[in-house]
Design an enzyme around this catalytic site. Structure first.
Site, PDB file in Angstrom:
ATOM      1  N   MET A   1       8.215  -6.749  -4.719  1.00 34.66           N
ATOM      2  CA  MET A   1       9.824  -7.010  -4.620  1.00 34.66           C
ATOM      3  C   MET A   1      10.364  -7.411  -4.033  1.00 34.66           C
ATOM      4  O   MET A   1      11.217  -7.880  -2.802  1.00 34.66           O
ATOM      5  CB  MET A   1      10.355  -5.167  -4.122  1.00 34.66           C
ATOM      6  CG  MET A   1      10.168  -4.005  -4.982  1.00 34.66           C
ATOM      7  SD  MET A   1      11.103  -2.989  -4.799  1.00 34.66           S
ATOM      8  CE  MET A   1      10.751  -2.372  -3.371  1.00 34.66           C
TER       9      MET A   1
ATOM     10  N   GLY B   1       0.374  -7.952   3.374  1.00 30.64           N
ATOM     11  CA  GLY B   1      -0.726  -7.491   2.287  1.00 30.64           C
ATOM     12  C   GLY B   1      -0.344  -7.690   0.516  1.00 30.64           C
ATOM     13  O   GLY B   1      -1.127  -8.417  -0.417  1.00 30.64           O
ATOM     14  N   HIS B   2       0.602  -8.045   0.645  1.00 30.53           N
ATOM     15  CA  HIS B   2       0.968  -8.712  -0.891  1.00 30.53           C
ATOM     16  C   HIS B   2       0.332 -10.171  -0.533  1.00 30.53           C
ATOM     17  O   HIS B   2       0.012 -10.516  -1.789  1.00 30.53           O
ATOM     18  CB  HIS B   2       2.451  -9.564  -0.947  1.00 30.53           C
ATOM     19  CG  HIS B   2       3.719  -8.336  -0.628  1.00 30.53           C
ATOM     20  ND1 HIS B   2       4.355  -8.339   0.586  1.00 30.53           N
ATOM     21  CD2 HIS B   2       4.019  -7.096  -1.708  1.00 30.53           C
ATOM     22  CE1 HIS B   2       4.819  -7.088   0.281  1.00 30.53           C
ATOM     23  NE2 HIS B   2       4.855  -6.534  -1.384  1.00 30.53           N
TER      24      HIS B   2
ATOM     25  N   LYS C   1      -2.375   0.319  -0.986  1.00 27.97           N
ATOM     26  CA  LYS C   1      -1.617   1.275  -0.298  1.00 27.97           C
ATOM     27  C   LYS C   1      -0.197   1.528  -0.735  1.00 27.97           C
ATOM     28  O   LYS C   1      -0.083   3.120   0.039  1.00 27.97           O
ATOM     29  CB  LYS C   1      -0.222  -0.215   0.455  1.00 27.97           C
ATOM     30  CG  LYS C   1       1.157  -0.075   0.739  1.00 27.97           C
ATOM     31  CD  LYS C   1       0.491   1.125   2.089  1.00 27.97           C
ATOM     32  CE  LYS C   1       1.821   0.785   2.964  1.00 27.97           C
ATOM     33  NZ  LYS C   1       3.605   1.603   2.300  1.00 27.97           N
TER      34      LYS C   1
END
Ligand code: AMP
Length: 270
Positions: free
Chosen positions: A22, A28-29, A144
């Protein structure tokens, strides 16, 4: 890196490795994009704030958006293309969009499914649409969002005739140096709440060494002491998210709210 926003430009990416997001890209992405870039196929990162997974009153309007920065980062990490779809590509007004039947792990555990009842139907609808439009060979998701990962794995298994060639892979949770799991929603935390948010990862770090019942009590105690509103702090079977079974992988999972910001985290029981 190509920016894709229509169906015709997607055709050449059939068989790619897809990283759905999103946006509000963080480490993390980025770790997922780097995992994807290590495979042989082109990497497509989708950036779409999916309205169907937000309930009225949730943070759709204020969800962080930073498209230009996002594009720079994922290009640097090896993405071949970013799919930035207009809403009517994902949900054409004149065409019914398929909502896949929900797997039991999306409705039985009483975790995210209980606290955000609309959530998995929105997630499955958007991921199914992405799979249908792009037809990737692999999709990479983060640990996550552990229940979401199990839901998407299960959805793909249940629809093996529709997506025979899609594999789901996962990447570990990337954390700040003090343990807080990276999340786009961390941007909502002021310094005092940012400090209190460490309670989630520190509760997990203690809990994973304990038997399930003690683990749950320890997590609840720590979160309560940090004055967080607990949605759940539980130990479950890692795959079904039902009661933990001896000898099977188990997962500790937490969801809690601080001052209106809802955070989730999880870890493997040792
Ligand atoms: P989102 O943009 O929040 O929908 O997340 C997109 C993908 O990134 C999902 O598969 C998430 O599980 C994954 N993700 C989010 N935060 C992290 C993190 N801290 N470490 C690894 N993956 C993450």
């Amino acid at each position: 890196m190509q920016i894709l926003s229509d169906i015709s430009s997607l055709a050449s990416y059939k068989g790619c490795t897809l990283v759905p997001t999103m946006g509000a890209i963080h480490e993390g992405h980025r770790s997922l994009v780097r995992i994807a870039a290590a495979f042989d196929e082109p990497v497509v990162v989708s950036i779409f704030v999916n309205p169907k997974q937000f309930a009225p009153g949730e943070d759709l309007a204020t969800y962080p958006r930073s498209l230009d920065r996002d594009l720079e980062m994922i290009a640097a990490d090896g993405a071949s293309a970013a799919l930035v779809p207009p809403e009517d590509l994902m949900y054409p007004p004149d065409e019914p969009v398929w909502s896949p039947p929900l797997p039991s792990v999306a409705s039985n555990p009483k975790l995210e499914d209980l606290h955000r009842p609309h959530f998995f139907s929105g997630v499955c609808t958007v991921v199914a649409r992405l799979f249908d439009l792009i037809q990737p060979s692999t999709a990479i998701l983060g640990e996550k969002d552990w229940q979401q990962l199990q839901v998407i794995r299960s959805m793909v298994q249940m629809n093996a005739d529709r997506w025979p060639a899609i594999h789901i892979k996962s990447g570990p949770t990337i954390r700040e140096s003090d343990g807080l799991a990276m999340s786009s929603r961390n941007a909502f935390l002021d310094p005092a709440n940012r400090e209190r948010a460490i309670a989630l990862s520190s509760a997990l770090a203690e809990a994973i060494k304990l038997p399930p019942v003690e683990a749950e009590l320890t997590m609840q105690d720590k979160l309560f002491s940090a004055d967080l509103d607990i949605d759940y702090a539980v130990v479950r079977d890692a795959q079904t998210l039902q009661a933990p079974q001896k000898g099977q992988p188990q997962r500790a999972l937490i969801a809690a709210t601080l001052n209106g910001t809802r955070l989730i985290d999880n870890a493997a029981m040792l």
